[in-house]
Design an enzyme around this catalytic site. Structure first.
Site, PDB file in Angstrom:
ATOM      1  N   ASP A  70      34.481  36.599  26.493  1.00  0.00           N
ATOM      2  CA  ASP A  70      35.199  37.384  25.498  1.00  0.00           C
ATOM      3  C   ASP A  70      36.711  37.286  25.729  1.00  0.00           C
ATOM      4  O   ASP A  70      37.488  37.114  24.783  1.00  0.00           O
ATOM      5  CB  ASP A  70      34.735  38.841  25.564  1.00  0.00           C
ATOM      6  CG  ASP A  70      35.492  39.741  24.611  1.00  0.00           C
ATOM      7  OD1 ASP A  70      35.365  39.561  23.389  1.00  0.00           O
ATOM      8  OD2 ASP A  70      36.223  40.627  25.100  1.00  0.00           O
ATOM      9  N   GLU A 142      29.555  34.048  23.769  1.00  0.00           N
ATOM     10  CA  GLU A 142      30.619  34.406  24.723  1.00  0.00           C
ATOM     11  C   GLU A 142      30.229  34.085  26.156  1.00  0.00           C
ATOM     12  O   GLU A 142      31.059  33.611  26.937  1.00  0.00           O
ATOM     13  CB  GLU A 142      30.969  35.885  24.580  1.00  0.00           C
ATOM     14  CG  GLU A 142      31.661  36.208  23.282  1.00  0.00           C
ATOM     15  CD  GLU A 142      31.928  37.683  23.082  1.00  0.00           C
ATOM     16  OE1 GLU A 142      32.864  38.003  22.327  1.00  0.00           O
ATOM     17  OE2 GLU A 142      31.215  38.529  23.669  1.00  0.00           O
TER      18      GLU A 142
END
Length: 184
Positions: A70, A142
């Protein structure tokens, strides 16, 4: 017992283990990145439902790689927007970034990549459609990004984002459901 030993202990035969390894190679081909450390790839695909049912430690799921991915995603997209829109206001770029890194967009491109078929889910989670659930797909995108970053550094992580997401930037911001971003 290492994470790999725990995973392989689930397979009943060498053939099952070979199918597992072949799927990893197939995914590497799909994302155009070959891992030096295959354990990072395996961990990136390890959903907590699988970890829980396999009696593995909680930290062996992909959640920490998701956290890292992320951050890398945010950095790469921010850099992209900085150069694409050098005269835009920070608030405008922040809104565009929030769209590009949204669960909805990441899940859409994870579906294009068919990431769901590579994720290790518990049997129950898979039966309930977890391989197609937007939150799981976005999280896995992610986590995979975090694994690429740890394995190869910034450049391959940026390439993965460019190839899978930012090459479609104009499509993302022009989609009808994203019309509020068109004016930016």
């Amino acid at each position: 017992m290492s994470i790999i030993e725990k995973i392989f202990s689930i397979f009943k035969t060498k053939e099952e283990q070979k199918v597992f390894d072949d799927k990893l190679e197939e995914l590497e081909d799909l994302i155009s990145y070959t891992f030096t450390d295959k354990n990072l790839l395996r961990k990136a695909l390890m959903h907590r439902s699988f970890v829980n049912t396999a009696n593995m430690d909680r930290f062996e799921s992909n959640e920490n790689l998701e956290f890292l991915g992320d951050a890398v995603l945010g950095l790469v997209v921010s850099k992209f927007l900085y150069y694409k829109y050098p005269t835009r206001r920070e608030g405008d770029m922040a809104r565009i970034k929030s769209l590009v890194v949204s669960e909805k967009v990441l899940a859409r491109y994870s579906k294009v990549l068919e990431l769901g078929k590579y994720i290790y889910l518990s049997k129950n989670e898979r039966k309930m459609g977890g391989a197609f659930r937007s939150s799981i797909l976005a999280d896995t995108y992610e986590a995979l990004l975090g694994a690429i970053y740890l394995d190869g550094g910034y450049a391959p992580a940026e390439k993965y984002i460019n190839d899978t997401l930012l090459n479609n930037f104009e499509k993302i911001i022009q989609k009808k459901e994203n019309k509020n971003f068109k004016s930016l």
